[in-house]
Write a protein that holds these residues in place. Structure first.
Motif, PDB file in Angstrom:
ATOM      1  N   TYR A  56       0.844  -1.114   0.185  1.00 22.09           N
ATOM      2  CA  TYR A  56       0.523  -0.228   0.246  1.00 22.09           C
ATOM      3  C   TYR A  56       0.246   1.187  -0.046  1.00 22.09           C
ATOM      4  CZ  TYR A  56      -3.636   3.348   1.765  1.00 22.09           C
ATOM      5  OH  TYR A  56      -4.338   4.582   2.017  1.00 22.09           O
ATOM      6  N   THR A  57       2.023   1.491   0.545  1.00 18.40           N
ATOM      7  CA  THR A  57       3.043   2.397   0.489  1.00 18.40           C
ATOM      8  C   THR A  57       3.679   2.612  -0.390  1.00 18.40           C
ATOM      9  OG1 THR A  57       3.426   1.911   3.071  1.00 18.40           O
ATOM     10  CG2 THR A  57       5.015   3.293   1.904  1.00 18.40           C
ATOM     11  N   ILE A  58       3.676   1.535  -1.292  1.00 16.81           N
ATOM     12  CA  ILE A  58       4.669   1.907  -2.375  1.00 16.81           C
ATOM     13  C   ILE A  58       3.592   1.880  -2.957  1.00 16.81           C
ATOM     14  CG2 ILE A  58       5.784   0.271  -4.326  1.00 16.81           C
ATOM     15  CD1 ILE A  58       7.237  -1.156  -2.340  1.00 16.81           C
ATOM     16  N   VAL A  59       2.529   1.775  -3.226  1.00 18.65           N
ATOM     17  CA  VAL A  59       1.046   1.779  -4.929  1.00 18.65           C
ATOM     18  C   VAL A  59       1.254   3.814  -4.539  1.00 18.65           C
ATOM     19  CG1 VAL A  59      -1.051   1.246  -5.399  1.00 18.65           C
ATOM     20  CG2 VAL A  59       0.547   0.160  -4.501  1.00 18.65           C
ATOM     21  N   VAL A  60       1.233   3.650  -3.135  1.00  9.57           N
ATOM     22  CA  VAL A  60       0.364   5.652  -2.824  1.00  9.57           C
ATOM     23  C   VAL A  60       1.779   6.262  -3.200  1.00  9.57           C
ATOM     24  CG1 VAL A  60       0.245   7.329  -0.963  1.00  9.57           C
ATOM     25  CG2 VAL A  60      -1.352   5.174  -0.909  1.00  9.57           C
ATOM     26  N   CYS A  61       2.727   5.772  -2.841  1.00 11.07           N
ATOM     27  CA  CYS A  61       3.831   6.606  -3.227  1.00 11.07           C
ATOM     28  C   CYS A  61       4.211   6.698  -4.384  1.00 11.07           C
ATOM     29  CB  CYS A  61       5.264   6.121  -2.844  1.00 11.07           C
ATOM     30  SG  CYS A  61       5.263   6.466  -0.814  1.00 11.07           S
ATOM     31  N   VAL A  62       4.009   5.809  -5.598  1.00 12.83           N
ATOM     32  CA  VAL A  62       4.444   5.894  -6.971  1.00 12.83           C
ATOM     33  C   VAL A  62       2.975   6.644  -7.429  1.00 12.83           C
ATOM     34  CG1 VAL A  62       4.244   4.706  -9.109  1.00 12.83           C
ATOM     35  CG2 VAL A  62       5.594   4.032  -7.093  1.00 12.83           C
ATOM     36  N   VAL A  63       2.617   6.668  -7.193  1.00  8.36           N
ATOM     37  CA  VAL A  63       1.431   7.259  -7.895  1.00  8.36           C
ATOM     38  C   VAL A  63       1.309   9.195  -7.366  1.00  8.36           C
ATOM     39  CG1 VAL A  63      -1.501   7.730  -7.702  1.00  8.36           C
ATOM     40  CG2 VAL A  63      -1.050   5.806  -7.305  1.00  8.36           C
ATOM     41  N   ILE A  64       1.698   9.072  -6.700  1.00  6.29           N
ATOM     42  CA  ILE A  64       1.694  10.561  -5.918  1.00  6.29           C
ATOM     43  C   ILE A  64       2.911  11.003  -6.408  1.00  6.29           C
ATOM     44  CG2 ILE A  64       2.535  12.789  -3.812  1.00  6.29           C
ATOM     45  CD1 ILE A  64       0.757  10.450  -2.127  1.00  6.29           C
ATOM     46  N   LEU A  65       4.312  10.454  -6.563  1.00  4.42           N
ATOM     47  CA  LEU A  65       5.540  11.205  -7.041  1.00  4.42           C
ATOM     48  C   LEU A  65       4.858  10.913  -8.986  1.00  4.42           C
ATOM     49  CD1 LEU A  65       8.006   8.751  -5.206  1.00  4.42           C
ATOM     50  CD2 LEU A  65       8.050  10.979  -5.265  1.00  4.42           C
ATOM     51  N   ILE A  66       4.511  10.398  -9.564  1.00  6.03           N
ATOM     52  CA  ILE A  66       4.179  10.451 -10.663  1.00  6.03           C
ATOM     53  C   ILE A  66       3.106  11.470 -11.436  1.00  6.03           C
ATOM     54  CG2 ILE A  66       3.319   9.034 -13.171  1.00  6.03           C
ATOM     55  CD1 ILE A  66       4.840   6.650 -12.107  1.00  6.03           C
ATOM     56  N   GLY A  67       1.611  11.281 -10.449  1.00  7.97           N
ATOM     57  CA  GLY A  67       0.736  12.427 -10.902  1.00  7.97           C
ATOM     58  C   GLY A  67       0.755  13.883 -10.079  1.00  7.97           C
ATOM     59  N   GLN A  68       1.759  13.613  -8.723  1.00  9.39           N
ATOM     60  CA  GLN A  68       1.270  15.278  -8.762  1.00  9.39           C
ATOM     61  C   GLN A  68       1.762  16.113  -9.176  1.00  9.39           C
ATOM     62  OE1 GLN A  68       4.560  17.003  -7.387  1.00  9.39           O
ATOM     63  NE2 GLN A  68       5.790  15.181  -8.071  1.00  9.39           N
ATOM     64  N   GLY A  69       2.043  16.537 -10.546  1.00  7.22           N
ATOM     65  CA  GLY A  69       2.386  17.503 -10.786  1.00  7.22           C
ATOM     66  C   GLY A  69       2.123  17.375 -12.774  1.00  7.22           C
ATOM     67  N   TYR A  70       1.203  16.892 -12.029  1.00  8.40           N
ATOM     68  CA  TYR A  70       0.232  16.788 -13.930  1.00  8.40           C
ATOM     69  C   TYR A  70      -0.289  18.807 -13.737  1.00  8.40           C
ATOM     70  CZ  TYR A  70      -4.277  16.400 -12.236  1.00  8.40           C
ATOM     71  OH  TYR A  70      -5.751  16.793 -10.811  1.00  8.40           O
ATOM     72  N   THR A  71      -0.520  18.818 -12.955  1.00  5.54           N
ATOM     73  CA  THR A  71      -1.056  20.474 -13.423  1.00  5.54           C
ATOM     74  C   THR A  71      -0.876  21.237 -14.148  1.00  5.54           C
ATOM     75  OG1 THR A  71      -1.022  21.149 -10.911  1.00  5.54           O
ATOM     76  CG2 THR A  71      -2.699  19.916 -11.261  1.00  5.54           C
ATOM     77  N   ALA A  72       0.853  21.146 -13.834  1.00  5.72           N
ATOM     78  CA  ALA A  72       1.060  21.556 -14.749  1.00  5.72           C
ATOM     79  C   ALA A  72       0.990  21.456 -16.655  1.00  5.72           C
ATOM     80  CB  ALA A  72       3.118  21.792 -14.141  1.00  5.72           C
ATOM     81  N   PHE A  73       1.070  20.413 -16.591  1.00  5.78           N
ATOM     82  CA  PHE A  73       0.466  20.490 -18.247  1.00  5.78           C
ATOM     83  C   PHE A  73      -0.661  21.080 -18.782  1.00  5.78           C
ATOM     84  CE2 PHE A  73       2.789  17.015 -16.388  1.00  5.78           C
ATOM     85  CZ  PHE A  73       4.140  16.230 -17.446  1.00  5.78           C
ATOM     86  N   SER A  74      -1.376  22.029 -18.020  1.00 13.65           N
ATOM     87  CA  SER A  74      -3.027  22.053 -18.809  1.00 13.65           C
ATOM     88  C   SER A  74      -3.398  23.359 -17.876  1.00 13.65           C
ATOM     89  CB  SER A  74      -3.697  20.995 -18.708  1.00 13.65           C
ATOM     90  OG  SER A  74      -5.098  22.424 -19.200  1.00 13.65           O
ATOM     91  N   PRO A  75      -1.981  25.023 -18.499  1.00 17.91           N
ATOM     92  CA  PRO A  75      -1.404  24.645 -19.435  1.00 17.91           C
ATOM     93  C   PRO A  75       0.194  24.658 -19.049  1.00 17.91           C
ATOM     94  CG  PRO A  75      -2.127  26.822 -18.609  1.00 17.91           C
ATOM     95  CD  PRO A  75      -3.317  26.159 -18.219  1.00 17.91           C
ATOM     96  N   PHE A  76       1.118  24.401 -19.488  1.00 18.36           N
ATOM     97  CA  PHE A  76       2.357  23.907 -19.207  1.00 18.36           C
ATOM     98  C   PHE A  76       2.930  25.191 -18.543  1.00 18.36           C
ATOM     99  CE2 PHE A  76       6.471  23.225 -20.046  1.00 18.36           C
ATOM    100  CZ  PHE A  76       7.058  22.041 -19.341  1.00 18.36           C
ATOM    101  N   ASP A  77       3.616  24.766 -17.623  1.00 19.36           N
ATOM    102  CA  ASP A  77       3.884  25.454 -16.521  1.00 19.36           C
ATOM    103  C   ASP A  77       5.320  25.085 -16.290  1.00 19.36           C
ATOM    104  OD1 ASP A  77       4.994  27.321 -14.781  1.00 19.36           O
ATOM    105  OD2 ASP A  77       2.942  27.187 -13.401  1.00 19.36           O
ATOM    106  N   ILE A  78       6.967  25.545 -16.481  1.00 26.25           N
ATOM    107  CA  ILE A  78       7.856  24.873 -16.154  1.00 26.25           C
ATOM    108  C   ILE A  78       8.105  25.384 -15.196  1.00 26.25           C
ATOM    109  CG2 ILE A  78       8.636  27.122 -16.672  1.00 26.25           C
ATOM    110  CD1 ILE A  78       9.946  24.221 -17.495  1.00 26.25           C
ATOM    111  N   LYS A  79       7.607  26.308 -14.192  1.00 24.99           N
ATOM    112  CA  LYS A  79       8.500  26.330 -12.477  1.00 24.99           C
ATOM    113  C   LYS A  79       7.741  25.198 -12.077  1.00 24.99           C
ATOM    114  CE  LYS A  79       9.258  31.080 -12.287  1.00 24.99           C
ATOM    115  NZ  LYS A  79       8.646  32.596 -11.606  1.00 24.99           N
TER     116      LYS A  79
END
Length: 555
Positions: free
Chosen positions: A461-484
């Motif tokens: 459970y720890t691995i799944v939660v950490c991986v999902v957050i690490l991969i998905g936590q910056g998806y808001t930067a793509f719409s619109p794309f924000d380099i910072k």
């Protein structure tokens, strides 16, 4: 050998256990098995001088800092109190899972710098190399974050125009470094009292908050929604899925420090008894504090209050301070700010301790310059503390007005959160490998001094939660794309792969076979002499009073 001595702990981090039971009080945690029972020499090793109450408060102190006092308001502003409760509870349950995993390993193998040491021991030296440097970087950045926050807090009384933030950062880094250069016992005692102040302040805040919501104190602000359901019902679930996902890093940063129990296990008296106890107590207390404080803030301050966003980096926007002021306790704002300053320094103190021990372990494993492994006569890795303090000096730069305090704080918080999740991921994976190796070598599970009943669900459970957050936590930067936003979310991840595969290529490390995993070096053994207490002795034992039992459960 006395009858009442039931536990023998090896003081060697890399050697075999001592041959007979010895008193832990003044003995070193020697790195040389041949010197484990000799008189400690300068630089010989760390010392087991932390008591149970120190261990509990070190972990508690590391988590109650800017994440609770400042970042909680930002979370409510972004996602509303409802989603904030969901995020903090989800991260809290994940913390409970990896803490249970860490407890099993740290009780069986109480070695300093366990985060990276377990990766090296149970899977691959390259994994330990990566986890060690990531964890060191994580807490070093956290130290810088706390120093920036300390400057913001001081600006509540002394404007930055009068005294810039970098001056306070310099003062506080000197104070924290001096504390960590004392004996580990002195550090533990200092952290105990600093953390106790924070705990008492949070308890008072919870009481005042509920009194204000119930109308017992304070005066309702004209035109503002009524405290309680009037505020909470404005929008408990704000921002939808995007809002919920975007505050996971804030929630994760708030809980970072719980794993300090494992880091401090190698310098703790009687780790077999004290480590499980600290883990059980710390988790429930932290979860209680966070859930109740989020609930009170969410029912007191509207989520769309601009001050909660803390965009200007002003400590006046701390929800804790706001609640006291709204409750009619004007002086409470000054008192709460002083407490927040104590909390920030305490968290920075714990961060400097954790990162210096991780760096010390890297040095002893040959993954950092050898001189960093030096330990003075008081059991302090001097050069590791000084090296980490230099990284904390990053706060000098980011707190300059030309860069912007508020923006710098958010960047540091994001970096510290991301690296913290990677460290938790390493703990969960190491636990899976530990159990697999334990079974492969034909060992009996009941022989473990502390068993994680959540295995295998907990680490998975720890691995799944950490991986999902690490991969998905910056998806808001793509719409619109924000380099910072993109860089703050993902800049750490490439370095993780570079560290692991780079070390694997350079040092030619191999993944260990389960049957070759070392499960004995540094292990905590039971003495063969078990004390026998007759019924008369048990009857004559003085039981603690009701007040003492209540205080023990709370603190």
């Amino acid at each position: 050998m006395t009858k009442d001595k039931i536990e023998m702990d090896s003081y060697s981090e890399s050697g075999a256990p001592a041959a007979e039971a010895i008193d832990h009080k003044d003995q070193p945690v020697s790195d040389d098995p041949e010197k484990a029972t000799q008189t400690p020499q300068v630089g010989e090793g760390l010392q087991r001088n932390l008591q149970a109450r120190h261990l509990t408060m070190i972990s508690l102190g590391g988590t109650i800092g800017t994440g609770l006092f400042l970042a909680s308001g930002v979370s409510i502003n972004v996602a509303g109190p409802g989603y904030s409760m969901v995020a903090y509870c989800l991260i809290g349950t994940m913390v409970f899972c990896f803490m249970s995993s860490l407890g099993e390993m740290a009780t069986y193998l109480p070695i300093t710098g366990s985060i990276n040491a377990y990766g090296t021991r149970f899977f691959d030296p390259a994994l330990g190399f990566m986890l060690g440097w990531v964890y060191w970087f994580s807490w070093s950045i956290t130290l810088a974050t706390e120093l920036v926050a300390a400057g913001l807090i001081i600006s509540y009384w002394i404007p930055v125009e009068t005294c810039p933030g970098w001056v306070w950062a310099l003062v506080f880094i000197v104070v924290l470094t001096s504390l960590n250069l004392t004996t580990v016992k002195a550090y533990g005692e200092t952290e105990y009292w600093l953390s106790l102040i924070k705990v008492l302040a949070v308890i008072v805040f919870i009481i005042v908050g509920f009194l204000y919501i119930g109308g017992a104190v304070g005066t309702r602000i004209e035109g503002a929604p009524k405290p309680g359901t009037g505020v909470f019902n404005m929008g408990p679930f704000h921002g939808g899925f995007v809002g919920l996902f975007s505050i996971f890093l804030n929630a994760g940063f708030s809980f970072q420090g719980a794993e300090l129990v494992g880091i401090a296990a190698g310098e703790t008296k009687n780790p077999r008894k004290n480590v499980p106890r600290a883990i059980r107590q710390v988790f429930w207390r932290i979860l209680m504090f966070y859930v109740l404080t989020i609930l009170i803030i969410g029912m007191t301050i509207p989520y769309n209050d601009e001050a909660l966003a803390n965009t200007g980096g002003s400590i006046k926007s701390s929800p804790f301070t706001r609640v006291f002021v709204q409750a009619g306790i004007s002086i409470g704002g000054d008192i709460m700010n002083a407490v927040i300053l104590v909390a920030v320094l305490s968290a920075g103190n714990s961060g400097l301790y954790a990162s210096s021990r991780a760096l010390h372990t890297l040095s002893k494993e040959g993954n950092a310059p050898r001189f960093l492994g030096y330990v003075n006569r008081w059991g302090v890795p001097v050069y590791c503390v000084l090296a980490t303090s230099l990284i904390g000096c990053l706060a000098f730069i980011v707190s300059l007005p030309q860069i912007g305090q508020g923006e710098a704080y958010n960047w540091l918080l994001s970096l510290a959160s991301t690296t913290g999740f990677i460290a938790w991921l390493g703990i969960a994976f190491s636990h899976i490998r530990f159990r697999m190796a334990y079974k492969a070598q034909g060992r009996v599970l009941s022989d473990l001094p502390f068993i994680s009943n959540l295995y295998p669900f907990g680490p998975i459970y720890t691995i799944v939660v950490c991986v999902v957050i690490l991969i998905g936590q910056g998806y808001t930067a793509f719409s619109p794309f924000d380099i910072k936003s993109f860089l703050s979310a993902y800049v750490t991840l490439p370095f993780v792969f570079i560290l692991y595969f780079g070390n694997k290529f350079w040092a030619k490390t191999k993944i260990l076979k389960l049957v070759d995993v070392d499960l004995d070096t540094g292990r905590s053994f039971l003495d063969t002499v078990v004390p026998v207490m007759d019924s008369e002795s048990e009857k004559n034992m003085k039981k603690p009073s009701v007040v003492k039992r209540v205080m023990a459960n709370v603190f």
